[in-house]
Design an enzyme around this catalytic site. Structure first.
Site: not given
Ligand code: NAD
Length: 256
Positions: A138, A151
């Site tokens: 991130s 985080y």
């Molecule tokens: P999201 O909530 O849509 O996706 C998270 C995923 O992780 C989901 O598929 C969820 O089911 C899974 N998950 C959660 N707990 C779990 C567990 N215990 N075991 C297995 N799977 C699990 O959110 P996202 O925004 O797509 O985030 C995905 C990644 O991207 C994360 O690591 C997040 O930190 C990172 N990220 C997101 C953003 C953003 O703006 N959306 C920005 C930077 C980084």
């Protein structure tokens, strides 16, 4: 380009993980989807992806907060050529009020899971002389924000883990890198927009530009397709010598 490669993407039944899985499948990889649930709709996602891209897609349930599940996922998949560590959760509170169980959960899912899956996947990659580990970090892997201690610590940690794994595998055809997205328009983020519009009394475009994307100089969300495309690039021959580094996809956030 990725025909006959198998990619495991953790946390891929929604958001960025699903977007990365989609782009890897489009590039010809067989894919393993994952989350901690085991619902018919999770398996339906796999069937849909397989049908649309003519590749093999399986859904394997495993809880990335548990070390044994992380290692079990790699074992059940029969190893992999491409490992994308994406599963992640968030919780926001000042340090002194941050619940210990939330700290432990975030460190387990956002950081320790990548250690366990990588440790389990590397021996197979070494045998085959080719592997790609792509960690979804991130902008918070490079900078901080208040109230996100766990985080930010986990995301900085995964950047360090990526560098270490890269050094341990250097010259073996295996690379390890971290993608550092800024704000990405996922269903989770989309769902926050109506509330933010109400709280701030602003229309959709203004709340996105002036509130949500305040730290993202482009004032535009990154998309899951762009994160997926970056992962595909890291799996391409053009990136053979790209290892131990971070690639920001953040509209200029970390240039500020
Ligand atoms: P999201 O909530 O849509 O996706 C998270 C995923 O992780 C989901 O598929 C969820 O089911 C899974 N998950 C959660 N707990 C779990 C567990 N215990 N075991 C297995 N799977 C699990 O959110 P996202 O925004 O797509 O985030 C995905 C990644 O991207 C994360 O690591 C997040 O930190 C990172 N990220 C997101 C953003 C953003 O703006 N959306 C920005 C930077 C980084």
């Amino acid at each position: 380009m990725l025909k006959r490669k198998t990619a495991i993407v953790t946390g891929s039944n929604s958001g960025i993980g699903l977007g990365v899985a989609e782009e890897l499948a489009r590039a010809g990889a067989d894919v393993v989807l994952n989350s901690f649930t085991d619902r018919p709709e999770d398996h339906a996602l796999a069937a849909d992806l397989a049908a649309r891209h003519g590749v093999q897609v399986r859904y394997i349930a495993a809880d990335m907060s548990k070390a044994a599940d992380c290692r079990g996922l790699i074992e059940k998949a029969g190893g992999c050529d491409i490992l994308v560590n994406n599963a992640g959760v968030q919780f926001v509170a000042p340090v002194e009020a941050f619940p210990t169980e939330k700290w432990d959960q975030i460190i387990a899912i956002n950081l320790s899971s990548a250690f366990h899956t990588t440790a389990a996947a590397l021996p197979g990659m070494r045998l085959r002389g080719w592997g790609r580990v792509v960690n979804i970090a991130s902008a918070h892997g490079l900078t901080a924000s208040p109230f996100k201690s766990a985080y930010v610590a986990a995301k900085h940690g995964i950047v360090g883990l990526s560098k270490t794994v890269a050094l341990e595998c250097a010259g073996e055809g295996i690379t390890c890198n971290a993608i550092c997205p800024g704000y990405v328009l996922t269903p989770l983020v989309e769902a926050q927009i109506p509330d933010q519009m109400k709280v701030h009394g602003m229309d959709r475009d203004t709340v996105i530009r002036e509130v949500m994307l305040l730290r993202q100089p482009s004032r535009q969300f990154a998309t899951v397709e762009q994160i997926g495309g970056t992962a595909v690039y890291l799996c391409s021959p053009a990136a053979d010598q790209v290892t131990g580094t971070t690639i920001s996809v953040d509209g200029g956030w970390t240039a500020l």
